[in-house]
Every structure is written in C-alpha cells, then in structure tokens.
Enzyme design. Sequence first.
Site, mmCIF file in Angstrom:
data_model
loop_
_atom_site.group_PDB
_atom_site.id
_atom_site.type_symbol
_atom_site.label_atom_id
_atom_site.label_comp_id
_atom_site.label_asym_id
_atom_site.label_seq_id
_atom_site.Cartn_x
_atom_site.Cartn_y
_atom_site.Cartn_z
ATOM 1 N N GLU A 1 -42.555 11.663 -1.457
ATOM 2 C CA GLU A 1 -43.775 11.556 -0.662
ATOM 3 C C GLU A 1 -44.121 10.085 -0.417
ATOM 4 O OE1 GLU A 1 -46.279 13.680 -3.326
ATOM 5 O OE2 GLU A 1 -45.142 15.528 -3.023
ATOM 6 N N GLU B 1 -43.663 19.656 -3.554
ATOM 7 C CA GLU B 1 -42.731 19.281 -4.614
ATOM 8 C C GLU B 1 -41.666 20.344 -4.878
ATOM 9 O OE1 GLU B 1 -46.029 18.742 -4.934
ATOM 10 O OE2 GLU B 1 -46.229 16.579 -5.276
ATOM 11 N N HIS C 1 -53.075 12.615 -14.371
ATOM 12 C CA HIS C 1 -52.180 11.578 -13.830
ATOM 13 C C HIS C 1 -51.777 10.559 -14.890
ATOM 14 C CE1 HIS C 1 -54.039 13.124 -10.120
ATOM 15 N NE2 HIS C 1 -53.041 12.589 -9.447
#
Lengths: 338, 335
Positions: free
Chosen positions: B29, B70, B139
């Site tokens: 991405e 993904e 994250h």
Amino acid sequence: MAKAVAKRKSRAKPRKQTASREEFLHYYREMLLIRRFEEKAGQLYGMGLIGGFCHLYIGQEAVVVGAQSAARPEDALLTSYRDHGHMLACGMDPRGVMAELTGRAGGYSRGKGGSMHMFSREKNFYGGHGIVAAQVPIGTGLAFGFKYKGLDNVCLTYFGDGAVNQGQVYESFNMAALWKLPVIYVIENNKYGMGTAVERASASTELCQRGKAYGIPGEAVDGMDVLEMRAGTEKAIAHCRAGKGPFILEAQTYRYRGHSMSDPAKYRSKEEVQKMRSERDPIDHLRELILAEGHADEDALKKIDREVKDIVADAAEFAQESPEPDPSELWTDVLVDA
Amino acid sequence: MAIKTYREAINDAIRLEMRRDERVIVMGEDNAGGMGAPGEDDAWGGVLGVTKGLMPEFGRERVLDTPISESAFIGSAVGAAATGLRPVAELMFVDFMGVCFDQIFNQAGKFRYMFGGNAVTPLVVRTMYGAGFRAASQHSQCLYPVFTHIPGLKVVIPSSPYEAKGLLTQAIRDDDPVIFFENKAQYDDVGDVPDEAYTIPFGEANITREGGDVTIVAIGRMVTLANQVADDLAKAGKGATVIDPRTTSPLDLDSILESVGETGRLVVVDEASPRCGMAADISAQVCEQAFSDLKAPIKTVTPPHTPVPFAPELEDAYIPSVAKIRAAVDVVLAA
C-alpha cells in the site's frame, strides 16, 4: 488530475433540501466545532502535545453532521481512526476527546487509546478503529444486536474509500443483506486511501454500487452539502427501520489535510486542494446559504464562531491540565478481573 | 562502506536485488502512492519512505501500489511466488496480519511441506513492529513470536542498518517464505553499510559483545539496549556477552548454549509480550538443554502482559529499558 467532487449546484436554482432556522444554525455550529477542534488538534500536535497518529477530518464535516442529524440518539455509530468529527457530532464532550489526544487521565480512554481509540456507551459511539475496514463487520454486528433485541435502532457504519477494497466489507454486505440487518454503510469517499488516489486503487469508483451483487441499494450523496447528506441519510434510515435491510450511502467528499499528521500530502497537487477549499468548502457553503436566505446575520454567525472558539479553547486547556495517567493504569482493564 | 540509515539499508537491499533479478517485484500500500499525475508520483514512497525511489527506477510493473486489501495482495504475492517470482510484499504494520494471516500461515507456510516439496514460495513479507511511536494498541505490537510459532516460515529481525541490508538480501534470495521485521523506531538509526550487495545467513547468531560473566540474548531493537548495558557493565569490571539471534526461526540455539556454558548466567530481553514470547521460548530451551550449566535462575526482561498503551508515560513504562535490563543483569550476577 483526479476527478473533482460532484459539481456545486448553482445557487440561482432552488435547492431541493431545506431546513428550519434552528437546524441551519445547529449544523453550522456542529461543523464549525469539528473544524476548529481539528485545527486545534493539529496545532497541539505541532507543539508536541499530541503524539503518534492524528487523522484530521477537516473538509469532511458535512458528512457526519448531516448523517447524524438524521439519526436518533439511540442509533449507533462507529468509524475508523479518523474519528474526532464523529465523536463531536454524536455529542461526546470535546474536553474528553481532546484529553485523549494528549494522552491524559481525563480522556475518554483515560489516556490508553489516543486519537484513534475512543468509545462512549452513553452516546452509542462504538469506537474509533485502527485497522482499515475492521469496523465494518462490527457495525454489522451492532445492527444484528438491535434486530435481535427487537429494537428499531439502526447502526451507521462509517468507512472510507480505502476500506472498500477489504474483503471483510463484502463478507459483511452479504450477511447484512441475508439477515436484513438495519445497518447503513456510509462510505466517506474523500478521494484518497492514504496516499493513493481512489482511481488508482479501485477498479470501479462508483462505490455506492458495491452492494449490488447482494441486492443492497446504494446512493451517492454530495458529502460537501450538509442538507444533501441529511436527506440521503434520512432515506437510508427509513429503509433500514422499515426492516428492508442494509443501505449504502456514498458521501462524496474531500480531505484537506494529509492522511495523518506525518503526511505532507505531496501525492496530490496543491491546485486540487486549493480548488476544493475555495469552491466546495462545506462550511463556507452553509454560511452563504444562511446569510442569503436570511436565517441569521453576520453578527449572529460571529457569535457562534466565538462560542465555538471558546469551547475548543476550553477543551485544549483541559487536555493540557488533565493529569497524566497513573503508572498503575498500565495494568488495569486488560481483563475484567485484572 | 558508507554511513546509511536503517531505512536506506532496506531500500538498498531491495534496489540491488531488483537490479540483479527481474523476478523480484515489490507490492504494497502506498509503495509509491500518488494521484497518478507526473510530479505527484512517488512523493510518498511508503508510509515511512522505505520504498521511495523504487518506482521511478523500476516502473509500476515491478513496484505495485495495491489497494488496502491485505488478504488479496499478500495472497497474490504467495501465488506469484509459487510461479517463481520473488515478491517483496509490504505489510505496513505487523498488527495488520490479522487481516491476511491465513495467506501467511495456512498457505505460504505450508506449501513446501504439504505439497511434498513440490511447491516453492520464495516470498518476503516486510513488516513494521515495535512500540515507542505513541501509536497505541493496534499499531505497536511485536508479533514475531506468532510467526515463529509456525513451522514453514522464516522469521528475521534485523537489529542495525548493516544487519538489515544483509538479512533482507538473504531473505529475497531465500526460497522459503520469510517474514522480515523492521522496527519503526529504528528507521533513522545509522551505521556502516557496504554499498555492494551482501548476505547474512539465517540461523547464525551475531555476538555483539563478549564477556565472561553473563549472557544477554536480545531481539531486534533490544540489541542496542543490551549493548549499552554490556558497555556499562564493562566499566564496572564485569563482562557480558550479547547475542543477537538475528532470526528467531531458524534459531541459533547452539550459540546461546555455548555462551551460557561459559557464563552460567542468562538474561533474555524481548520487546514482545511475555506469554509464549521469544524470552519464554529461549529460556525454556536453555533450561531443558543446559540446566546444569546455570549458576543462577534465568531472568527475562519483557513488557508486561498488556496491550500497548497510548499515553507517553505508560508506553515508556511498558517498553524494556536499559535500566530494566541492567536491573535484571544485576540480579542474575548477584545470585
């Protein structure tokens, strides 16, 4: 060049949508609150008071304000990590949101979630979610919960044009259609999934048609016009409450800032951004309408501007004065009995 | 030899392998990103700029910007690898493995074995891990123990710019699926990195410090911290051996056992969650195979078993630090 958002309607023609004076001013205030809140968040980020990720909603204010104005307080909503606007629009306290951005004890997640992760059962806000499209199955499940309990509440599930290419979106569409769940999928098409233009990431950019294979009706709405957003959402909600299953609303909008604060948005031309700001700004547009139609004069709007500024200043102050979380918080809320 | 950042070292490895071998392609991405207009191409170059400049040199046929899908692009990379291509796929944050894990652990990780050696999957998945970025719970994780748990995958965690280039070059040339972990807090770390291509073999630990009193095994970014502790100890007249396993699968247990045989004392430092993590795994294997060599109970230094918090004070308390490693070493030395 990327395609511009749907052309602005000429103001010479009569508008399809109208609203009362109170509604006009309410929408103006709400949108301005989001705008000023986000500008302040950007400022605090620049000063190093907010760390990590911070995804601003500037430019998209009409989407959530219009959509939520069509919803009831008991309806649920949830969204991605670009979540500040949604929280303000559903009535969450700007102080608690800003204090979460600064990672303080007074934040909605007591400093443990940050910009992307807040939740309010009181306001039926089921979270800012950090994994692209992960909120889509969850919103589907919220709708399932309502239906199971025999309630006629609906769930507004917001996600972006980047998220529409995730597989779990289509798994959710299928189940929601199969079980006729009262979920409105609000696709906020702001033209860029992170730094890649929608045309370069999606084989078909007619995102409101993505439910066609499942028989889910979809409509594109001008997401830069709060009244159009409200009207579109009213229709979608009526469909859901009537037990007809899910509905897809594609809000065509634009994000002025980068994907996150670390993104200088060099992947698009300055002209494109400038054109949107000067010709399509949702707040300027509403302001002009209010003045042109005589719902309020400049002074009345300035009064709102000042009030909003005060609310944001108060939130920023609270967010800086609220204490840092106690070190023991590291171990709390891992599990119920932790 | 030149001074390069960890980011540049990774970019270097990919670039040189793409020049060397047409089968190497890059997908992910925002790897170049942009609106597709001249001038706005490749201004992004990945969220942290690691893949910048690859698209202009190799073109969009070999540097693919994927949708945020993904499962689809990691799965496609697995399929492309099965045809003999050597895809280097970027899973931006390892936390996103949840979206595509089936393609990695049930597909790529099983092909060679399940198909009786008939299938090859020369795939590299590059991914970011680690806390310290104020990036909160979704994250910031260090999920390499999960991948290490899966037979059929190779798991690589470079600790410096030099290591990053050599190990990534090896990963791209390797015929097995490799998960390559980059610590997001290390991209600006600098070090000596040769300009030319070189490889570092998998399963051979790197001894970064030598000393006879205690063995410290550290993973990824923790190696830097462990080195600092060893340097501090040296000033205090104590010697520590620091071992960077480089790869957790395969794991060079022999080097660890050999060192423990000499020092009799072991501290394992890992930024991953403690339960079923590398610290637990390495400790268990040492206990099982070298219990009689140990002069003191093993100590592990890990975060608490909690999600990664956002607030700076909490996150700083979460991550293993030089002080925490030193405290553990002192306990082991005193025992």
